[in-house]
Design a protein around this motif. Structure first.
Motif, short mmCIF file in Angstrom:
data_model
loop_
_atom_site.label_atom_id
_atom_site.label_comp_id
_atom_site.label_asym_id
_atom_site.label_seq_id
_atom_site.Cartn_x
_atom_site.Cartn_y
_atom_site.Cartn_z
N ASP A 263 0.84 -1.21 0.00
CA ASP A 263 0.00 0.00 0.00
C ASP A 263 0.87 1.25 0.00
OD1 ASP A 263 -2.57 -1.30 0.19
OD2 ASP A 263 -1.91 -1.95 2.18
N HIS A 264 1.95 1.20 0.77
CA HIS A 264 2.80 2.38 0.89
C HIS A 264 4.26 1.93 1.05
CE1 HIS A 264 3.31 6.64 1.52
NE2 HIS A 264 4.08 6.40 2.56
N LEU B 176 16.34 10.75 -4.90
CA LEU B 176 15.32 9.70 -4.86
C LEU B 176 13.91 10.30 -5.00
CD1 LEU B 176 16.93 7.40 -2.23
CD2 LEU B 176 15.71 6.50 -4.19
N GLU B 177 13.70 11.45 -4.34
CA GLU B 177 12.38 12.08 -4.44
C GLU B 177 12.07 12.46 -5.88
OE1 GLU B 177 11.64 14.03 -0.03
OE2 GLU B 177 12.63 15.24 -1.57
N LYS B 178 13.08 13.01 -6.54
CA LYS B 178 12.89 13.47 -7.92
C LYS B 178 12.53 12.29 -8.84
CE LYS B 178 14.25 16.14 -11.59
NZ LYS B 178 13.68 17.38 -12.00
N ILE B 179 13.25 11.18 -8.71
CA ILE B 179 13.03 10.12 -9.69
C ILE B 179 11.89 9.15 -9.30
CG2 ILE B 179 15.43 10.29 -10.49
CD1 ILE B 179 16.01 7.64 -9.15
N THR B 180 11.37 9.32 -8.06
CA THR B 180 10.21 8.47 -7.70
C THR B 180 8.93 9.29 -7.63
OG1 THR B 180 10.59 8.78 -5.31
CG2 THR B 180 11.59 6.84 -6.31
N SER B 181 8.98 10.58 -8.02
CA SER B 181 7.83 11.47 -7.81
C SER B 181 6.57 10.98 -8.55
CB SER B 181 8.17 12.91 -8.23
OG SER B 181 8.50 12.92 -9.59
N ARG B 182 6.77 10.24 -9.66
CA ARG B 182 5.60 9.77 -10.42
C ARG B 182 4.94 8.55 -9.75
NH1 ARG B 182 7.57 5.22 -12.92
NH2 ARG B 182 9.81 5.20 -12.69
N ILE B 183 5.60 7.93 -8.75
CA ILE B 183 4.98 6.77 -8.09
C ILE B 183 4.30 7.26 -6.82
CG2 ILE B 183 5.36 4.36 -7.45
CD1 ILE B 183 8.20 4.58 -8.58
N LYS B 184 2.99 7.25 -6.84
CA LYS B 184 2.23 7.97 -5.83
C LYS B 184 2.34 7.40 -4.42
CE LYS B 184 1.16 11.10 -8.61
NZ LYS B 184 2.40 11.84 -8.75
#
Ligand code: PNS
Length: 165
Positions: A29-30, A54-62
């Motif tokens: 779930d998270h 990491l934040e930048k490249i995972t931003s599209r994964i909600k």
């Protein structure tokens, strides 16, 4: 609700790490990516820089968030109210260390389980250490890193060589 922590040094995050993050996000779930702050060896990137990448490249994964942590992993997992630790296994050589860590964590925190995902074969040879070595010899990084991360690594290496002059 199943909350997983995917911990590591991520110095820097590789496409192998990204593969594990994406697959974990589909199952849980998270997902909280936990970036270890303190390590005996000096990292190339500060914890803040590693979190930002990491934040930048995972931003599209909600359902993925990134946090740094210090101290024991099990304490961080409890603080996150998570119940699962996820680790990637590349080869049998990883297994001994990973098993030792998982068993020790389980003794310290019996309520937390560790699950292992086998790395995508494409990245089974890949490590942050190898990538840094390639970068310091000006090798091509795009096979191993997200383009944004590759650029950050190149910049870091350039800064390092400039500081030597
Ligand atoms: O990417 P890495 O360096 O293989 O990750 C190792 C990590 C961060 C998972 C491990 O060093 C860790 O959990 N460190 C926190 C300190 C801790 O809890 N140590 C006891 C584990 S048995």
């Amino acid at each position: 609700m199943t909350v997983a922590v995917y911990p590591g040094s991520f110095d820097p995050v590789t496409l192998g790490h990204m593969d594990i993050i994406e697959r974990t996000a589909q199952m849980m779930d998270h997902v909280i990516v936990g970036v270890l702050q303190n390590k005996s060896k000096t990292p190339l990137f500060s914890a803040e820089e590693r979190v930002r990448m990491l934040e930048k490249i995972t931003s599209r994964i909600k359902n993925v968030e990134v946090q740094s942590f210090d101290g024991l992993l099990v304490d961080f997992v409890h603080k996150c109210r998570a119940n699962v630790i996820v680790r990637g296994l590349r080869a049998i050589t990883d297994f001994e260390y990973e098993l030792q860590m998982a068993q020790t964590n389980r003794v310290m925190a019996p309520d937390i389980d560790t699950i292992f995902l086998t790395t995508n074969l494409r990245y089974s040879y890949l490590s942050s250490t190898t990538v840094k070595e390639i970068a310091f010899y000006h090798g091509r990084l795009e096979e191993f890193l997200h383009p944004f991360v590759a650029e950050q690594v190149r910049q870091k290496v350039e800064d390092y060589y400039q500081s030597k002059n």
